[in-house]
Write an enzyme that holds these catalytic residues in place. Structure first.
Site, PDB file in Angstrom:
ATOM      1  N   HIS A 138     -16.441  25.149  30.418  1.00 48.01           N
ATOM      2  CA  HIS A 138     -17.911  25.005  30.375  1.00 48.01           C
ATOM      3  C   HIS A 138     -18.526  25.892  29.278  1.00 48.01           C
ATOM      4  O   HIS A 138     -19.355  26.772  29.550  1.00 48.01           O
ATOM      5  CB  HIS A 138     -18.545  25.330  31.734  1.00 48.01           C
ATOM      6  CG  HIS A 138     -19.906  24.692  31.903  1.00 48.01           C
ATOM      7  ND1 HIS A 138     -20.378  24.240  33.108  1.00 48.01           N
ATOM      8  CD2 HIS A 138     -20.890  24.444  31.002  1.00 48.01           C
ATOM      9  CE1 HIS A 138     -21.606  23.735  32.943  1.00 48.01           C
ATOM     10  NE2 HIS A 138     -21.940  23.861  31.671  1.00 48.01           N
TER      11      HIS A 138
ATOM     12  N   ARG B 164     -21.923  16.994  33.288  1.00 49.67           N
ATOM     13  CA  ARG B 164     -21.657  17.678  34.548  1.00 49.67           C
ATOM     14  C   ARG B 164     -20.407  17.064  35.171  1.00 49.67           C
ATOM     15  O   ARG B 164     -20.190  15.853  35.074  1.00 49.67           O
ATOM     16  CB  ARG B 164     -22.822  17.507  35.520  1.00 49.67           C
ATOM     17  CG  ARG B 164     -24.038  18.368  35.196  1.00 49.67           C
ATOM     18  CD  ARG B 164     -23.769  19.861  35.431  1.00 49.67           C
ATOM     19  NE  ARG B 164     -24.942  20.675  35.223  1.00 49.67           N
ATOM     20  CZ  ARG B 164     -25.216  21.337  34.093  1.00 49.67           C
ATOM     21  NH1 ARG B 164     -24.394  21.278  33.073  1.00 49.67           N
ATOM     22  NH2 ARG B 164     -26.306  22.073  34.006  1.00 49.67           N
TER      23      ARG B 164
HETATM   24  C1  GLV Z   1     -25.256  23.938  30.474  1.00 54.25           C
HETATM   25  O1  GLV Z   1     -24.454  23.358  31.114  1.00 54.25           O
HETATM   26  C2  GLV Z   1     -26.674  23.716  30.586  1.00 54.25           C
HETATM   27  O2  GLV Z   1     -27.091  22.908  31.430  1.00 54.25           O
HETATM   28  O3  GLV Z   1     -27.435  24.343  29.834  1.00 54.25           O
END
Ligand code: GLV
Length: 309
Positions: free
Chosen positions: A272, A224
């Site tokens: 991401h 994160r």
């Molecule tokens: C992606 O970031 C997840 O948490 O699945």
């Protein structure tokens, strides 16, 4: 009773179709449809709009549509008594492992650098490293951290691991807690962060931590964004403490156009995408947890509010 899907992107129809295929008998509503609020027993969410869960008076549980549940636990409007479940899925694990291996190889063989130099018309061969030259330090040995280590070991890389609390049984050296952290860092030519985002891990990737890595180490953050102190990374890169950083996650996503990471030559970004829940693969476990929720059976992959993951 029914499930409602709450997300901030355009994937609601795909999740709805996957859930209907996995469990045709369970009524499923997508955000934006005319939802009967009293009938919703479970919300399946990914970065739900603030306040969107308050509408459902008979909500019994929240299923995250991904692995990381920080955005749910940080929502002050969600009562702590409401169970939260997360996704544990073989594709989520193998996709993450493949992404991390790809970034390590790209860095090891200079691919990031040659791509940049190609754009500038530069022909500049450099010595390269081999996989056997490196040890990869994995911070966080949960499902994803362990899957990453398995693939890296198979590929011929050495691994070490670090966890905040208990270490699982793995076939490589592990270190635990603050007391052993710097020894672990000192052995990590590549540092892969797969820690959950909790109040205790926020900002853990700071300058002080980076100083304990071998000079020229590579940082890979696939957990994160707020685990990393952005300004500290830029300082460490500019001072040559680190040779590069592969970042898939950011404090704000999409990353604002003015952020210095966009233009930094040693920051290699992806939007991401390292590992994204596959609706068709994940839907059956959501349906199963929905049935368990309604029949009072123990839930699978229930998140501990105390631990934050
Ligand atoms: C992606 O970031 C997840 O948490 O699945």
């Amino acid at each position: 009773m029914a499930i409602v899907i709450l997300r901030n992107d355009d994937l609601i129809p795909r999740w709805k179709a996957a859930l209907q295929k996995a469990a045709p008998d369970i009524p499923v509503y997508g955000m934006g449809e005319e939802v009967p609020p009293g009938e919703i027993a479970m919300a399946a969410v990914w970065k739900h709009p603030p306040g969107s869960l308050e509408r459902f008076p008979n909500l019994r549980g929240i299923h995250c549509l991904g692995a990381g549940v920080d955005f749910i636990l940080e929502d002050p409007q969600i009562p702590e008594s409401l169970p939260v479940m997360r996704v544990v899925d073989p594709f989520l694990a193998s996709d993450m492992a493949e992404y991390v291996l790809a970034q390590i190889l790209a860095s090891l063989k200079g691919l990031h650098r040659y791509k940049t130099e190609q754009g500038r018309g530069i022909w500049a061969p450099k010595p390269y490293q081999r996989m056997g030259d490196l040890t990869v330090g994995i911070m966080g040995l949960g499902t994803l951290g362990q899957a990453v280590s398995e693939l890296l070991l198979k590929a011929g890389l050495a691994c070490v691991g670090w966890t905040r609390q208990s270490s699982p049984e793995v076939a490589f050296p592990t270190f635990r807690g603050p007391a052993e952290r710097d020894t672990f860092l000192g052995r990590s030519d590549v540092l892969v962060c797969l820690l959950p985002m909790t109040p205790k891990t926020r900002g853990i990737l700071d300058y002080a931590l980076m100083q304990h890595l071998p000079e020229g180490a590579l940082l890979i953050n696939v957990a994160r964004g707020p685990l990393l102190v952005d300004a500290d990374l830029i300082r460490a890169l500019d001072e040559g403490l680190l040779s590069g950083a592969c970042l898939d996650v950011f404090h704000t996503e999409p990353l604002p156009a003015s952020h210095p990471f966009w233009k930094h030559p040693l920051v290699h970004m992806t939007p991401h995408v390292a590992s994204v829940s596959d609706p068709e693969s994940v839907a059956p476990q959501i349906a199963e947890n929905y049935r368990r929720l309604l029949s009072g059976q123990p839930l699978k992959n229930r998140v501990s509010r105390e631990l934050g993951y």
